[in-house]
Design a protein around this motif. Structure first.
Motif, PDB file in Angstrom:
ATOM      1  N   MET A 103       0.842  -1.189   0.000  1.00  0.00           N
ATOM      2  CA  MET A 103       0.000   0.000   0.000  1.00  0.00           C
ATOM      3  C   MET A 103       0.882   1.245   0.000  1.00  0.00           C
ATOM      4  O   MET A 103       1.867   1.307   0.732  1.00  0.00           O
ATOM      5  N   PRO A 104       0.539   2.223  -0.827  1.00  0.00           N
ATOM      6  CA  PRO A 104       1.352   3.441  -0.854  1.00  0.00           C
ATOM      7  C   PRO A 104       1.257   4.188   0.467  1.00  0.00           C
ATOM      8  O   PRO A 104       0.202   4.239   1.101  1.00  0.00           O
ATOM      9  N   VAL A 105       2.364   4.753   0.878  1.00  0.00           N
ATOM     10  CA  VAL A 105       2.404   5.514   2.128  1.00  0.00           C
ATOM     11  C   VAL A 105       2.023   6.951   1.837  1.00  0.00           C
ATOM     12  O   VAL A 105       2.602   7.590   0.953  1.00  0.00           O
ATOM     13  N   ARG A 106       1.039   7.431   2.561  1.00  0.00           N
ATOM     14  CA  ARG A 106       0.609   8.814   2.368  1.00  0.00           C
ATOM     15  C   ARG A 106       1.663   9.761   2.939  1.00  0.00           C
ATOM     16  O   ARG A 106       2.106   9.594   4.077  1.00  0.00           O
ATOM     17  N   PRO A 107       2.073  10.749   2.170  1.00  0.00           N
ATOM     18  CA  PRO A 107       3.065  11.696   2.712  1.00  0.00           C
ATOM     19  C   PRO A 107       2.452  12.547   3.805  1.00  0.00           C
ATOM     20  O   PRO A 107       1.259  12.860   3.788  1.00  0.00           O
ATOM     21  N   ALA A 108       3.281  12.919   4.765  1.00  0.00           N
ATOM     22  CA  ALA A 108       2.821  13.771   5.862  1.00  0.00           C
ATOM     23  C   ALA A 108       2.735  15.207   5.360  1.00  0.00           C
ATOM     24  O   ALA A 108       3.746  15.831   5.039  1.00  0.00           O
ATOM     25  N   VAL A 109       1.512  15.723   5.270  1.00  0.00           N
ATOM     26  CA  VAL A 109       1.308  17.075   4.736  1.00  0.00           C
ATOM     27  C   VAL A 109       0.771  18.040   5.798  1.00  0.00           C
ATOM     28  O   VAL A 109       0.577  19.219   5.493  1.00  0.00           O
ATOM     29  N   ALA A 110       0.547  17.545   7.017  1.00  0.00           N
ATOM     30  CA  ALA A 110      -0.028  18.426   8.039  1.00  0.00           C
ATOM     31  C   ALA A 110       0.910  19.587   8.343  1.00  0.00           C
ATOM     32  O   ALA A 110       0.487  20.750   8.427  1.00  0.00           O
ATOM     33  N   GLY A 111       2.198  19.299   8.511  1.00  0.00           N
ATOM     34  CA  GLY A 111       3.168  20.355   8.817  1.00  0.00           C
ATOM     35  C   GLY A 111       3.283  21.387   7.710  1.00  0.00           C
ATOM     36  O   GLY A 111       3.131  22.595   7.965  1.00  0.00           O
ATOM     37  N   PRO A 112       3.544  20.966   6.460  1.00  0.00           N
ATOM     38  CA  PRO A 112       3.607  21.960   5.373  1.00  0.00           C
ATOM     39  C   PRO A 112       2.312  22.733   5.192  1.00  0.00           C
ATOM     40  O   PRO A 112       2.343  23.936   4.897  1.00  0.00           O
ATOM     41  N   ARG A 113       1.139  22.063   5.386  1.00  0.00           N
ATOM     42  CA  ARG A 113      -0.122  22.780   5.232  1.00  0.00           C
ATOM     43  C   ARG A 113      -0.266  23.857   6.313  1.00  0.00           C
ATOM     44  O   ARG A 113      -0.689  24.988   6.035  1.00  0.00           O
ATOM     45  N   ARG A 114       0.098  23.496   7.536  1.00  0.00           N
ATOM     46  CA  ARG A 114       0.003  24.468   8.632  1.00  0.00           C
ATOM     47  C   ARG A 114       0.940  25.648   8.381  1.00  0.00           C
ATOM     48  O   ARG A 114       0.570  26.816   8.582  1.00  0.00           O
ATOM     49  N   ALA A 115       2.169  25.341   7.923  1.00  0.00           N
ATOM     50  CA  ALA A 115       3.114  26.417   7.655  1.00  0.00           C
ATOM     51  C   ALA A 115       2.617  27.322   6.522  1.00  0.00           C
ATOM     52  O   ALA A 115       2.799  28.545   6.567  1.00  0.00           O
TER      53      ALA A 115
END
Length: 312
Positions: free
Chosen positions: A167-179
């Motif tokens: 299964m593809p691993v979802r990239p962590a986007v919470a930090g970049p989105r918050r920034a």
């Protein structure tokens, strides 16, 4: 020696003489010389291309019959001939090179022996003499793409050689989105502060001198050189709209009394009215003859009036 033995010896001598003569007189039959560049004989899988290169040395006067070569297309359910490339030599003594490019369409479950088919090549000369040469088959092995466990079924958990797709691993986007959101918020806040400091949020920012400042900038860009008369009328219009009536040089004291916020600019305003009167009624031109310099002074006057307008 008796007559009969002599006869036998003579007969053998005649036969030997005729044999030697025929061997000397007989010419060798022309033949097609052949050398083959073969691919590797192992490790081929479905979709691979296999090339055989045939180098034919034809006797003088003979030409290869192209009809004896295989046709491009399917040779069997697992084999297709994709390319037949014939390159004749520059001279009649040179070889004719034939490249056969096969493609495999078979996925075996285990290593399997296959053969590229044999060929019977032919050549003929102008006299109609025809010679042939057989190209032997080429044997090779095809390998499976996946190694299968014969004791486990497809999809069976025991068949560890066939793993499920990861299964593809979802990239962590919470930090970049918050920034990103924080950066946008800071930019918007700074923009609002600048707009407020510049006075664009107040009602007076849309006042006469604000509009006069914009108009002077547009005139500078639209006309080369700028039109002095139009610029002077623009500034006059700003004073008239501020006072609510036409303002002349003689009305300057009354204008300052009604709008004391402009009191510290009374000398500059008076100089403007004095030059305007001389320009329109006495034909005076800018002192240095430079319209740009005059427009600069008018813009500074309007900018100063606009700052006082914001405080009113």
């Amino acid at each position: 020696m008796s007559v009969r033995p002599r006869l036998i010896v003579g007969l053998f001598g005649v036969i030997a003489t005729l044999s030697i003569s025929s061997a000397v007189v007989a010419q060798p039959r022309p033949a097609i010389g052949l050398s083959i560049d073969e691919p590797r004989a192992y490790g081929h899988v479905v979709g691979d291309h296999i090339q055989r290169t045939l180098r034919l040395q034809l006797p003088d006067g003979f030409q290869l019959e192209r009809a004896s070569l295989p046709s491009v297309g399917a040779q069997s359910y697992w084999l297709e001939l994709a390319v037949v490339d014939i390159r004749a030599a520059a001279s009649s003594a040179g070889p004719v090179v034939v490249r056969l490019d096969y493609q495999l369409f078979y996925a075996p479950l285990q290593a399997t022996r296959r053969e590229l088919p044999a060929l019977d090549l032919a050549a003929a000369n102008a006299a109609g003499e025809r010679i042939t040469r057989r190209v032997p088959a080429f044997a090779f092995t095809m390998s499976p793409i996946l190694e299968l466990d014969p004791d486990a079924g497809f999809g069976d958990p025991d068949n560890d050689l066939l793993l499920a797709d990861a299964m593809p691993v979802r990239p962590a986007v919470a930090g970049p989105r918050r920034a990103t959101f924080v950066g946008l918020a800071i930019t918007l806040f700074a923009l609002l502060i600048w707009v407020w400091a510049a006075g664009y949020l107040s009602a007076s920012a849309r006042g006469p001198f604000a509009r006069a400042r914009v108009s002077l900038r547009r005139q500078r860009r639209a006309h080369e050189p700028p039109e002095v008369a139009k610029a002077l009328r623009t500034v006059h219009r700003a004073f008239d709209e501020t006072a609510g009536q036409a303002v002349f040089a003689d009305d300057l004291d009354a204008f300052i009394a009604a709008h004391p916020v402009f009191a510290d600019l009374v000398d500059d305003i008076g100089a403007f009215f004095d030059f305007s009167r001389r320009y329109f009624f006495a034909g005076a031109a800018p002192a240095d003859g430079d319209n740009h310099a005059l427009i600069d002074r008018l813009e500074r006057l309007v900018q100063g009036c606009r700052k006082r307008e914001l405080k009113a």
